[in-house]
Design a protein around this motif. Structure first.
Motif, mmCIF file in Angstrom:
data_model
loop_
_atom_site.group_PDB
_atom_site.id
_atom_site.type_symbol
_atom_site.label_atom_id
_atom_site.label_comp_id
_atom_site.label_asym_id
_atom_site.label_seq_id
_atom_site.Cartn_x
_atom_site.Cartn_y
_atom_site.Cartn_z
ATOM 1 N N ALA A 196 54.044 3.660 -16.645
ATOM 2 C CA ALA A 196 54.532 2.821 -18.250
ATOM 3 C C ALA A 196 55.751 2.818 -18.641
ATOM 4 O O ALA A 196 56.873 2.181 -18.117
ATOM 5 N N LEU A 197 56.248 4.344 -18.603
ATOM 6 C CA LEU A 197 57.396 5.219 -18.542
ATOM 7 C C LEU A 197 58.232 4.358 -17.519
ATOM 8 O O LEU A 197 59.467 3.483 -17.505
ATOM 9 N N PHE A 198 57.681 4.921 -15.696
ATOM 10 C CA PHE A 198 58.761 4.675 -14.765
ATOM 11 C C PHE A 198 58.983 2.858 -14.979
ATOM 12 O O PHE A 198 60.279 3.057 -14.093
ATOM 13 N N SER A 199 58.840 2.601 -15.100
ATOM 14 C CA SER A 199 58.578 0.861 -15.104
ATOM 15 C C SER A 199 60.004 0.604 -15.751
ATOM 16 O O SER A 199 60.790 -0.268 -15.716
ATOM 17 N N LYS A 200 59.370 1.426 -17.575
ATOM 18 C CA LYS A 200 60.994 1.077 -18.057
ATOM 19 C C LYS A 200 62.465 2.023 -17.731
ATOM 20 O O LYS A 200 63.069 1.771 -18.389
ATOM 21 N N PHE A 201 62.091 2.603 -16.457
ATOM 22 C CA PHE A 201 63.142 3.943 -16.883
ATOM 23 C C PHE A 201 64.069 2.825 -15.939
ATOM 24 O O PHE A 201 64.332 2.273 -15.075
ATOM 25 N N PRO A 202 65.357 2.757 -16.403
ATOM 26 C CA PRO A 202 66.819 2.031 -16.113
ATOM 27 C C PRO A 202 67.170 1.839 -14.570
ATOM 28 O O PRO A 202 67.222 3.047 -14.075
#
Lengths: 266, 266
Positions: B24-30
């Motif tokens: 989930a964090l990786f998906s938000k990583f720009p």
């Protein structure tokens, strides 16, 4: 763009010598090409050694969670990546994929009716723009029999269905031929005689051959699928032995070619 | 192009909840991003259930033929494809790869000296033009710890080394940051106190900290590798916990940032 989609099954994958020979032929196959594969007996054998017994209904594997993990490991890992490495050694710029990669093939988990197939996918759509990106990059996709539902679930999916879905989707933009490698030299007049190949079948001939019971049982769904692909724009479908694939590519008699258009005899 | 390379290991992969949270964090990583992963204890556990016992020398797995098959199945199959499917559900257009796919990472089988590591690869070159094609196609590579020798052999390869090799190769054309997720909050002054993070380290500070024995044993190769990457053009290297990754991306204090350039105090 001319694209060839070649499907192999257990009768190639299960035999290291045959697989080696096939990959050499595939490397010489001209133009853009996609290889589609399942996993043959390897997944079953491997599952058994882990205590997971294969359960089959109507020739389809029932895919519980453990079986899904096993086919994911064997198809997408062991078989796919070893084939990719071998193709790279033959200077084919192969890339191994499941339907989840690049959202290539989105499926829906098969609804439970009489049989609960478990984690089995029925194909909904193919991401052809991703395939175009790969072709433009000079890459040759090697696609295994696993797709996903776009909600995080991998799904075991019939390799013949994947090959057909890829072919019909790509046929909207490209000139696509579909090659099914199987354990016979083609559609045979006499099942026991590998030399009795019927070289060309169209819908008219197919109707006749079914009436005469020359084509029956297992060949019927194969040919129905082939005609379905042709109606959706695939140029031709070939059925034959993997070792005759290059002859087929050169237009030589080497298996059964299935074409849609009837001969106009008038 | 700005590219972030994020490496995770067993401390994320081995725990389904942590992995879910990380993805989930990786998906938000720009921006453009690459995920690099090994296989944690799964491969060992799985091998054991097949009667293949893991053999380790100096923290490196000895990779015989059976072990190679197992890591290929677990890393490239089970772990990689499940992560890709989960990222796709989070609308990250992930593509799972080994070093064999698209000839991404070519290695050489480690020469036998005192120890025969078996089928272990030392990285020779990275195909950055293939990565550029993927980035231009809007794809986010998820790369597992397997490479190949371009002669048909897959090779088990350290995931930290893969992350570094990708970073230094891409740094020739792009602005690259490298993130190592590990089991501590960063480089700590006091190993037992997770709040004692050293926020920023450059070569001068590193030399001092080693003299004072604040940095010792396992951290030394990690930091040596980090400085090696920086010398080869990587912009910065971050070491910390996976759950703090987004803070890191936002430039907030969240781990240890390693930068090459010394502060000019004059």
């Amino acid at each position: 763009m001319k694209i060839s989609i070649i499907k192999i099954g257990g009768n190639v994958i299960d035999f290291p010598d045959k697989l080696e020979e096939f990959l050499a032929l595939f490397s010489k196959f001209p133009g853009h090409k996609i290889l589609v594969h399942g996993g043959g007996v390897l997944a079953s054998r491997f599952g058994e050694s882990l205590g997971v017994m294969p359960e089959m209904v109507d020739g389809r594997r029932i895919t519980d969670k453990d079986t899904l993990d096993i086919v994911t490991m064997v198809y997408a890992g062991l078989i796919n990546k070893n084939m990719v490495a071998k193709l790279q050694a033959l200077n084919v710029n192969a890339i191994g994929l499941t339907g989840a990669d690049g959202n290539l093939i989105q499926s829906v988990k098969r609804p439970v009716k009489n049989i609960d197939y478990g984690f089995v996918g029925d194909i909904e759509k193919v991401n052809t723009s991703f395939l175009n990106t790969l072709f433009e990059g000079g890459l040759h996709p090697v696609i295994c029999a696993i797709t996903h539902d776009k909600s995080g679930q991998l799904l075991n999916t019939n390799a013949d269905s994947i090959a057909s879905a890829l072919a019909t989707s790509l046929a909207k933009e490209h000139h696509v031929n579909l090659y099914f490698c199987f354990n016979k030299s083609g559609v045979l007049v006499d099942e026991k005689n590998e030399n009795s190949i019927i070289p060309l079948i169209n819908e008219e001939i197919y109707t006749e051959l079914r009436k005469e019971n020359v084509i029956h049982s297992g060949m019927i769904p194969k040919l129905d699928n082939a005609f379905e692909a042709l109606r959706k724009g695939v140029h031709h479908v070939w059925i034959g032995k993997a070792e005759n694939l290059l002859l087929a590519a050169k237009g030589k008699l080497s298996g059964t070619i299935i074409e849609r258009h009837r001969y106009d005899l008038y």
